[in-house]
Design an enzyme around this catalytic site. Structure first.
Site, mmCIF file in Angstrom:
data_model
loop_
_atom_site.group_PDB
_atom_site.id
_atom_site.type_symbol
_atom_site.label_atom_id
_atom_site.label_comp_id
_atom_site.label_asym_id
_atom_site.label_seq_id
_atom_site.Cartn_x
_atom_site.Cartn_y
_atom_site.Cartn_z
ATOM 1 N N GLY A 15 0.822 -1.202 0.000
ATOM 2 C CA GLY A 15 0.000 0.000 0.000
ATOM 3 C C GLY A 15 0.857 1.253 0.000
ATOM 4 N N VAL A 27 16.954 8.534 -1.493
ATOM 5 C CA VAL A 27 17.783 7.423 -1.983
ATOM 6 C C VAL A 27 18.536 7.855 -3.236
ATOM 7 C CG1 VAL A 27 17.714 5.130 -3.060
ATOM 8 C CG2 VAL A 27 16.395 5.569 -0.971
ATOM 9 N N ARG A 29 19.276 10.858 -4.332
ATOM 10 C CA ARG A 29 20.271 11.914 -4.118
ATOM 11 C C ARG A 29 21.439 11.434 -3.248
ATOM 12 N NH1 ARG A 29 16.882 17.623 -4.461
ATOM 13 N NH2 ARG A 29 16.369 17.270 -6.660
ATOM 14 N N ARG A 76 0.707 -5.576 -6.735
ATOM 15 C CA ARG A 76 0.838 -6.911 -6.139
ATOM 16 C C ARG A 76 1.473 -7.841 -7.176
ATOM 17 N NH1 ARG A 76 -1.741 -6.979 -1.418
ATOM 18 N NH2 ARG A 76 -3.453 -5.509 -1.080
ATOM 19 N N GLY A 106 5.989 -2.406 3.663
ATOM 20 C CA GLY A 106 5.652 -2.946 4.968
ATOM 21 C C GLY A 106 5.964 -4.430 5.098
ATOM 22 N N ASP A 107 5.193 -5.125 5.921
ATOM 23 C CA ASP A 107 5.432 -6.539 6.219
ATOM 24 C C ASP A 107 5.539 -7.410 4.973
ATOM 25 O OD1 ASP A 107 5.757 -6.650 8.926
ATOM 26 O OD2 ASP A 107 3.643 -6.930 9.378
ATOM 27 N N THR A 130 4.442 2.587 5.661
ATOM 28 C CA THR A 130 3.062 2.146 5.842
ATOM 29 C C THR A 130 2.366 3.075 6.820
ATOM 30 O OG1 THR A 130 1.647 0.402 6.794
ATOM 31 C CG2 THR A 130 3.914 0.473 7.547
ATOM 32 N N ASP A 132 0.094 2.325 8.844
ATOM 33 C CA ASP A 132 -0.381 1.614 10.040
ATOM 34 C C ASP A 132 0.561 1.707 11.237
ATOM 35 O OD1 ASP A 132 -2.715 0.768 8.801
ATOM 36 O OD2 ASP A 132 -1.778 -1.041 8.000
ATOM 37 N N ASP A 134 2.787 -0.312 12.191
ATOM 38 C CA ASP A 134 2.781 -1.608 12.881
ATOM 39 C C ASP A 134 4.046 -2.428 12.627
ATOM 40 O OD1 ASP A 134 2.266 -2.043 10.215
ATOM 41 O OD2 ASP A 134 0.662 -3.498 10.539
ATOM 42 N N ARG A 176 -6.358 -2.981 10.315
ATOM 43 C CA ARG A 176 -6.966 -4.311 10.382
ATOM 44 C C ARG A 176 -6.388 -5.139 11.519
ATOM 45 N NH1 ARG A 176 -6.089 -5.474 5.541
ATOM 46 N NH2 ARG A 176 -4.195 -6.696 5.805
ATOM 47 N N SER A 220 -23.901 14.266 22.173
ATOM 48 C CA SER A 220 -23.353 13.723 20.927
ATOM 49 C C SER A 220 -22.063 12.988 21.267
ATOM 50 C CB SER A 220 -23.082 14.823 19.896
ATOM 51 O OG SER A 220 -22.058 15.688 20.356
#
Length: 328
Positions: A15, A27, A29, A76, A106-107, A130, A132, A134, A176, A220
């Site tokens: 993602g 990277v 430069r 992907r 990411g992972d 990422t 997330d 995580d 997630r 509220s």
């Protein structure tokens, strides 16, 4: 592997996250600074298999530090999960004279990279990109800060209408498997309740919490829900449960979705990405391989890719307490 590296390839995978372009720029430069050629690989591992390479110079990355997404695209690749696919990728890298590879993702990105390195003994370094946050081994991942700011800005706008119409809003954010976005954005936006997968409070306690808020005079509420929260099958089912218990509320659901991935990166993410990009190039030149470059206590750090993949970041318990105290 002991030969001096003369050419480094960089790709983005998984993602997209705001700040990836800033990392690519750093990277490229850094390679130019150290008199090394830089190759951009388009569409992640699929581009690696298809040989979709292009030499990138410092001038090619002008005016991208402020742009979201990734100029190298992402895709992907089921083929890269096969040994034959990875063999094609290795052949292309060797034919183009590439001596080291930098992965921004990411992972999933790191899992594929680790397998590739183990099979072909090819030098590579990872940069965590990422929203997330995580990934183990770094305090912040590229894109996380921008995503938080995006979520808080949206919640601030939603709160205006929530308070005007006696509404209870369920706002689902990405996460997630981890609740970092929900917890931090929820505190920052003053949410009345934050639901994350790491702390499954259950429907009964959640209803009890809403009742306390109502009894204290709240007319509220904003409830931030990580998409991995386990109270209901999804945020809409959860909203249906609450509608039965609180008929006086006009209940609404907002799923923020992919807007959290987009937008111009924050200053923090631009600086972080720049630091990690430069450090990744320097790591390869220092013969480091199979590591992820992270940031720990505001200092550049390295962690083995295997650890970054297998271990998890823990939710900050102090923040959980802060969220509980400030939501009364």
């Amino acid at each position: 592997m002991n030969e001096p590296i003369k050419k480094i390839a960089v790709l983005t995978s998984g993602g997209d996250a705001p700040g990836m372009n800033a990392a690519i720029r750093a990277v490229v430069r850094a390679c130019s600074y150290y008199s090394i050629e830089c190759v951009g690989v388009y569409r992640g591992y699929q581009g690696l298999i298809e040989g979709d390479f292009e030499i990138i110079s410092s001038r090619n990355v002008s005016n991208i530090i402020n742009k979201g997404g990734t100029i190298l695209k992402s895709a992907r690749s089921l083929e890269f999960k096969t040994k034959e696919g990875r063999a094609k990728a290795y052949k292309n890298l060797k034919e183009h004279g590439v001596g080291g590879l930098i992965l921004i993702g990411g992972d999933g990105t790191f899992t594929g990279g680790l397998k590739f390195m183990q099979e072909f003994n090819f030098p590579l370094v990872g940069i965590p990109g990422t929203i997330d946050n995580d990934i183990y081994g770094t305090d912040n991942t590229i894109g996380y800060d921008t995503a938080l700011n995006t979520v808080v800005e949206v919640i601030d706008k939603i709160r205006d209408t929530a308070s005007s119409h006696n509404r209870l809003f369920f706002i689902e954010v990405m996460g997630r498997d981890a609740g970092f976005i929900a917890l931090n954005a929820g505190i920052g936006a003053g949410a009345e309740e934050i639901l994350i997968p790491e702390k499954n409070i259950g429907l009964e306690k959640f209803v009890e919490s809403l009742n306390k808020g109502k009894d204290s005079g709240k007319t509220s509420s904003i409830v931030v829900v990580s998409e991995g929260d386990k109270i209901g099958k999804n945020v809409f089912e959860l909203a249906d449960h609450i509608t039965e218990s609180f008929p006086e509320y006009d209940i609404r659901v907002s799923v923020l979705g992919h807007m959290q991935r987009g937008g111009s990166p924050s200053c923090f993410d631009r600086v972080l990405a720049s630091r990690l990009g430069v450090a990744a190039v320097e790591a390869l030149l220092d013969k480091s391989t199979g590591v992820m470059i992270g940031i720990t206590e505001n200092k550049i750090s390295k962690v083995e890719l295997e650890k970054a993949i297998k271990m998890n970041n823990d939710i900050n318990k102090e923040l959980l307490k802060v969220a509980e105290i400030t939501s009364v």
